[in-house]
Scaffold this motif. Structure first.
Motif, PDB file in Angstrom:
ATOM      1  N   ARG A 205       0.830  -1.212   0.000  1.00  0.00           N
ATOM      2  CA  ARG A 205       0.000   0.000   0.000  1.00  0.00           C
ATOM      3  C   ARG A 205       0.859   1.254   0.000  1.00  0.00           C
ATOM      4  NH1 ARG A 205      -4.738  -1.510   4.431  1.00  0.00           N
ATOM      5  NH2 ARG A 205      -5.878  -3.000   3.111  1.00  0.00           N
ATOM      6  N   MET A 206       1.962   1.215   0.760  1.00  0.00           N
ATOM      7  CA  MET A 206       2.836   2.380   0.771  1.00  0.00           C
ATOM      8  C   MET A 206       3.495   2.581  -0.588  1.00  0.00           C
ATOM      9  SD  MET A 206       4.663   2.514   4.524  1.00  0.00           S
ATOM     10  CE  MET A 206       5.021   0.767   4.637  1.00  0.00           C
ATOM     11  N   PHE A 207       3.864   1.465  -1.255  1.00  0.00           N
ATOM     12  CA  PHE A 207       4.461   1.570  -2.584  1.00  0.00           C
ATOM     13  C   PHE A 207       3.460   2.182  -3.570  1.00  0.00           C
ATOM     14  CE2 PHE A 207       5.179  -0.368  -6.791  1.00  0.00           C
ATOM     15  CZ  PHE A 207       6.443   0.157  -7.054  1.00  0.00           C
ATOM     16  N   GLU A 208       2.203   1.744  -3.498  1.00  0.00           N
ATOM     17  CA  GLU A 208       1.178   2.314  -4.385  1.00  0.00           C
ATOM     18  C   GLU A 208       0.927   3.782  -4.046  1.00  0.00           C
ATOM     19  OE1 GLU A 208      -2.097  -0.258  -3.703  1.00  0.00           O
ATOM     20  OE2 GLU A 208      -1.303  -1.920  -4.926  1.00  0.00           O
ATOM     21  N   ALA A 209       1.010   4.092  -2.742  1.00  0.00           N
ATOM     22  CA  ALA A 209       0.764   5.486  -2.334  1.00  0.00           C
ATOM     23  C   ALA A 209       1.865   6.409  -2.839  1.00  0.00           C
ATOM     24  CB  ALA A 209       0.656   5.579  -0.815  1.00  0.00           C
ATOM     25  N   THR A 210       3.113   5.911  -2.888  1.00  0.00           N
ATOM     26  CA  THR A 210       4.207   6.758  -3.357  1.00  0.00           C
ATOM     27  C   THR A 210       3.991   7.189  -4.808  1.00  0.00           C
ATOM     28  OG1 THR A 210       5.462   4.750  -3.904  1.00  0.00           O
ATOM     29  CG2 THR A 210       5.900   5.801  -1.776  1.00  0.00           C
ATOM     30  N   LYS A 211       3.341   6.327  -5.611  1.00  0.00           N
ATOM     31  CA  LYS A 211       3.040   6.710  -6.994  1.00  0.00           C
ATOM     32  C   LYS A 211       2.051   7.873  -7.021  1.00  0.00           C
ATOM     33  CE  LYS A 211       3.768   2.034  -8.821  1.00  0.00           C
ATOM     34  NZ  LYS A 211       3.143   0.899  -9.559  1.00  0.00           N
ATOM     35  N   VAL A 212       1.074   7.825  -6.103  1.00  0.00           N
ATOM     36  CA  VAL A 212       0.098   8.919  -6.025  1.00  0.00           C
ATOM     37  C   VAL A 212       0.791  10.208  -5.576  1.00  0.00           C
ATOM     38  CG1 VAL A 212      -2.054   9.690  -4.961  1.00  0.00           C
ATOM     39  CG2 VAL A 212      -1.747   7.275  -5.542  1.00  0.00           C
ATOM     40  N   TYR A 213       1.668  10.091  -4.569  1.00  0.00           N
ATOM     41  CA  TYR A 213       2.357  11.278  -4.064  1.00  0.00           C
ATOM     42  C   TYR A 213       3.313  11.842  -5.114  1.00  0.00           C
ATOM     43  CZ  TYR A 213       0.619   9.376   0.329  1.00  0.00           C
ATOM     44  OH  TYR A 213      -0.181   8.877   1.311  1.00  0.00           O
ATOM     45  N   ALA A 214       3.902  10.942  -5.915  1.00  0.00           N
ATOM     46  CA  ALA A 214       4.814  11.408  -6.962  1.00  0.00           C
ATOM     47  C   ALA A 214       4.093  12.269  -7.991  1.00  0.00           C
ATOM     48  CB  ALA A 214       5.485  10.213  -7.646  1.00  0.00           C
ATOM     49  N   SER A 215       2.778  12.041  -8.157  1.00  0.00           N
ATOM     50  CA  SER A 215       2.002  12.851  -9.098  1.00  0.00           C
ATOM     51  C   SER A 215       1.633  14.209  -8.522  1.00  0.00           C
ATOM     52  CB  SER A 215       0.722  12.092  -9.501  1.00  0.00           C
ATOM     53  OG  SER A 215      -0.141  11.917  -8.379  1.00  0.00           O
ATOM     54  N   GLY A 216       1.950  14.422  -7.230  1.00  0.00           N
ATOM     55  CA  GLY A 216       1.687  15.718  -6.608  1.00  0.00           C
ATOM     56  C   GLY A 216       0.483  15.754  -5.695  1.00  0.00           C
ATOM     57  N   ASP A 217      -0.238  14.637  -5.571  1.00  0.00           N
ATOM     58  CA  ASP A 217      -1.427  14.586  -4.723  1.00  0.00           C
ATOM     59  C   ASP A 217      -1.031  14.099  -3.336  1.00  0.00           C
ATOM     60  OD1 ASP A 217      -3.910  14.450  -3.616  1.00  0.00           O
ATOM     61  OD2 ASP A 217      -4.613  12.734  -4.794  1.00  0.00           O
ATOM     62  N   LEU A 218      -0.942  15.007  -2.369  1.00  0.00           N
ATOM     63  CA  LEU A 218      -0.580  14.644  -1.004  1.00  0.00           C
ATOM     64  C   LEU A 218      -1.800  14.444  -0.114  1.00  0.00           C
ATOM     65  CD1 LEU A 218       2.438  17.048  -0.348  1.00  0.00           C
ATOM     66  CD2 LEU A 218       2.498  14.640  -0.998  1.00  0.00           C
ATOM     67  N   SER A 219      -3.000  14.516  -0.683  1.00  0.00           N
ATOM     68  CA  SER A 219      -4.216  14.345   0.118  1.00  0.00           C
ATOM     69  C   SER A 219      -4.563  12.877   0.329  1.00  0.00           C
ATOM     70  CB  SER A 219      -5.397  15.047  -0.563  1.00  0.00           C
ATOM     71  OG  SER A 219      -5.658  14.471  -1.849  1.00  0.00           O
ATOM     72  N   TYR A 220      -3.964  11.989  -0.448  1.00  0.00           N
ATOM     73  CA  TYR A 220      -4.285  10.558  -0.339  1.00  0.00           C
ATOM     74  C   TYR A 220      -3.696  10.001   0.958  1.00  0.00           C
ATOM     75  CZ  TYR A 220      -4.246   5.539  -1.277  1.00  0.00           C
ATOM     76  OH  TYR A 220      -4.405   4.175  -1.180  1.00  0.00           O
ATOM     77  N   ARG A 221      -4.448   9.128   1.617  1.00  0.00           N
ATOM     78  CA  ARG A 221      -3.999   8.475   2.843  1.00  0.00           C
ATOM     79  C   ARG A 221      -4.117   6.963   2.693  1.00  0.00           C
ATOM     80  NH1 ARG A 221      -2.431  12.640   3.046  1.00  0.00           N
ATOM     81  NH2 ARG A 221      -2.569  14.286   4.637  1.00  0.00           N
ATOM     82  N   ILE A 222      -3.140   6.265   3.184  1.00  0.00           N
ATOM     83  CA  ILE A 222      -3.164   4.803   3.155  1.00  0.00           C
ATOM     84  C   ILE A 222      -4.220   4.316   4.142  1.00  0.00           C
ATOM     85  CG2 ILE A 222      -1.797   2.714   3.499  1.00  0.00           C
ATOM     86  CD1 ILE A 222       0.679   4.340   2.931  1.00  0.00           C
ATOM     87  N   PRO A 223      -5.075   3.351   3.742  1.00  0.00           N
ATOM     88  CA  PRO A 223      -6.050   2.799   4.695  1.00  0.00           C
ATOM     89  C   PRO A 223      -5.347   2.257   5.937  1.00  0.00           C
ATOM     90  CG  PRO A 223      -6.547   2.060   2.459  1.00  0.00           C
ATOM     91  CD  PRO A 223      -5.220   2.762   2.385  1.00  0.00           C
ATOM     92  N   GLU A 224      -5.893   2.612   7.097  1.00  0.00           N
ATOM     93  CA  GLU A 224      -5.270   2.177   8.345  1.00  0.00           C
ATOM     94  C   GLU A 224      -5.310   0.658   8.456  1.00  0.00           C
ATOM     95  OE1 GLU A 224      -3.635   3.836  10.506  1.00  0.00           O
ATOM     96  OE2 GLU A 224      -3.991   5.865   9.750  1.00  0.00           O
ATOM     97  N   TRP A 225      -4.183   0.079   8.855  1.00  0.00           N
ATOM     98  CA  TRP A 225      -4.064  -1.364   9.036  1.00  0.00           C
ATOM     99  C   TRP A 225      -4.706  -1.738  10.361  1.00  0.00           C
ATOM    100  CZ3 TRP A 225      -3.939  -5.085   6.035  1.00  0.00           C
ATOM    101  CH2 TRP A 225      -3.386  -6.314   6.314  1.00  0.00           C
ATOM    102  N   SER A 226      -5.654  -2.674  10.324  1.00  0.00           N
ATOM    103  CA  SER A 226      -6.407  -3.021  11.539  1.00  0.00           C
ATOM    104  C   SER A 226      -5.541  -3.729  12.569  1.00  0.00           C
ATOM    105  CB  SER A 226      -7.606  -3.907  11.161  1.00  0.00           C
ATOM    106  OG  SER A 226      -7.166  -5.086  10.504  1.00  0.00           O
ATOM    107  N   ILE A 227      -4.493  -4.416  12.131  1.00  0.00           N
ATOM    108  CA  ILE A 227      -3.619  -5.145  13.047  1.00  0.00           C
ATOM    109  C   ILE A 227      -2.526  -4.186  13.511  1.00  0.00           C
ATOM    110  CG2 ILE A 227      -2.081  -7.118  13.318  1.00  0.00           C
ATOM    111  CD1 ILE A 227      -3.592  -8.480  11.064  1.00  0.00           C
TER     112      ILE A 227
END
Length: 486
Positions: A205-227
């Protein structure tokens, strides 16, 4: 060889985390299963052979205890019945035969002659309780057990225990164990997949999120891990880091907008100052110079010397007035006391002019001795006082203003307090770009340049207080500046 090992290691390290975990777990399970099967096979074979020997020995002792009576009487039928019943009582017994002391076969279970070589395949000494020898036959391995009858005086009992039965039992056991091992390996594979999924999901999830952040969108948040393990804590820390980055990006953007606005305001102020200077020069200086020119012209045409002197006196007075006007204009643009380093005098003079212009009561507390400060510091602090008082005059609706300017413990401390209407500090600071209010920001920027600290306290109906501190590091040697006093 070394190069091949390095390539193999790089290939292994290059695969995904999930594949690594599954591969390691499967490899460990496979190694454990093979080890268990080998150790089981090695352990069970001697044990089953011992059990087979124990069965043969027990049967042999049973025969040796009862056969002497039949041998003495020569009752071969009873003796045959004895070995026949013993053989039928145990399915692992392949054969039984009895020989006398002269190695003559008395009875056997073969029905015909003994197989060739079987008679001499195993010998037992009179001193031995029994002797076991493994014989290779066409039907497989046979454990031949020889037991002496009456210490060998009456002969020997030979019992052949077939290992076929225990081999089949061992094979069934190993097959059952192998099936159980395969079942556990399958369960282990499922658990390994689940474990790999649990461990790799936060990283994926963090790897996928870095692609979003690389595009300039810092509003995206990784879903919280329940464990709430290390992966869940890492996800939370990652989101907090992105929130901090987003906040910093917004602050940088706001700061950039503020600086752009401040630059525009500075340009506007400069244009206003130029216009003001042009008007002053036109309205006063230009008019005075024109009057001087006209006065000199009249003086030239004076009919008498006395009248020329009178006209020259008027020209001199007009020239003095022109000099006073230019001096006032210079003081407005740059107080001379700042050039001399007299910050306290400049602040007092400006506060007096402010009080006369706006009718706001000024309360001053200014130290008489600051020691040695650079002209840049003195000028910046003076402009901060100007900006703060300008804001008070425009917005505060105050009746009383207090200015405290002191030097203490290596710091210049400036406090400006008013009893005006006050304001909501976070709200005003958040909307200062939209409202194009850059006064406080200008003060803050000057303090930052000085390497000092800036704080503002205010509330609706409770006035406003500004705190400025300039560190001692901005103080320089006296030989490089002009000393000043308050």
């Amino acid at each position: 060889m070394r190069l091949w090992v390095m390539r193999l290691a790089r290939s292994f390290l290059g695969i995904s985390l999930r594949s690594k975990i599954i591969g390691l777990v499967v490899s460990l399970l496979l190694l454990l299963s093979v080890t268990v099967l080998i150790q089981t096979e090695r352990s069970i074979s001697p044990f089953m052979n011992q059990q087979l020997d124990a069965q043969g020995i027990a049967t042999g002792k049973y025969i040796t205890d009862r056969s002497p009576e039949y041998i003495y009487r020569g009752d071969l039928f009873k003796l045959y019945t004895l070995i026949r019943d013993a053989r039928e009582s145990n399915e692992n017994i392949r054969y039984i035969f009895i020989i006398d002391a002269d190695e003559t076969v008395l009875v056997d279970t073969f029905g015909n002659a003994l197989p060739y070589g079987l008679l001499n395949a195993n010998q037992v000494k009179p001193s031995e309780a029994y002797h076991v020898n493994v014989i290779h036959t066409e039907e497989g391995l046979v454990r031949d057990i020889a037991l002496p009858i009456s210490d060998g005086k009456l002969g020997t009992v030979r019992i052949g225990m077939s290992v076929q039965g225990i081999t089949q039992a061992k094979s069934k056991m190993l097959i059952s164990l192998a099936l159980a091992t395969l079942l556990f390996m399958f369960l282990g594979l499922v658990l390994a997949y689940l474990l790999a999924h649990l461990l790799s999901t936060p990283y994926r999830r963090m790897f996928e999120a870095t692609k979003v952040y690389a595009s300039g969108d810092l509003s995206y948040r990784i879903p919280e891990w329940s464990i709430q393990d290390e992966g869940g804590q890492l996800t939370q820390a990652f989101n907090l880091m992105i929130e901090s980055m987003e906040k910093s990006a917004l602050e940088i953007k706001e700061l950039s907008n503020m600086r752009q606005g401040l630059a525009k305001k500075l340009m506007q102020v400069q244009e206003e100052e130029r216009s003001h200077l042009a008007r002053e020069l036109h309205d006063e200086t230009s008019q005075s110079l024109a009057s001087l020119r006209l006065g000199l012209k009249y003086t030239e045409k004076a009919p008498t010397l006395e009248e020329a002197k009178v006209r020259l006196i008027e020209v001199r007075n007009l020239l003095d007035q022109t000099f006073d006007g230019i001096r006032r204009l210079i003081i407005v643009l740059r107080p001379s006391v700042l050039e001399e380093g007299e910050l306290g005098q400049a602040v007092k003079r400006y506060a007096q002019e402010f009080e006369e212009r706006y009718g706001i009561n000024m309360d001053l507390e200014i130290d008489d001795d600051f020691g040695t400060l650079t002209g840049e510091v003195a000028s910046s602090l003076y402009r901060i006082v100007q900006e703060a008082l300008t804001n008070i005059a425009r917005h505060a609706q105050a009746k009383q203003v207090s200015i405290v300017l002191t030097y203490n413990l290596g710091e210049v401390n400036l406090t400006i307090e008013d009893n005006g209407k006050g304001f909501n500090v976070p709200e005003v600071l958040a909307q200062r770009v939209a409202n194009r209010k850059f006064g406080l920001f200008g003060i803050q920027e000057r303090v930052v340049v000085l390497g000092g600290s800036f704080q503002i306290e205010s509330a609706l109906g409770q006035g406003t207080t500004i705190y400025v501190k300039v560190p001692e590091g901005l103080r320089v040697d006296a030989e490089n500046i002009c000393p000043f006093s308050g």
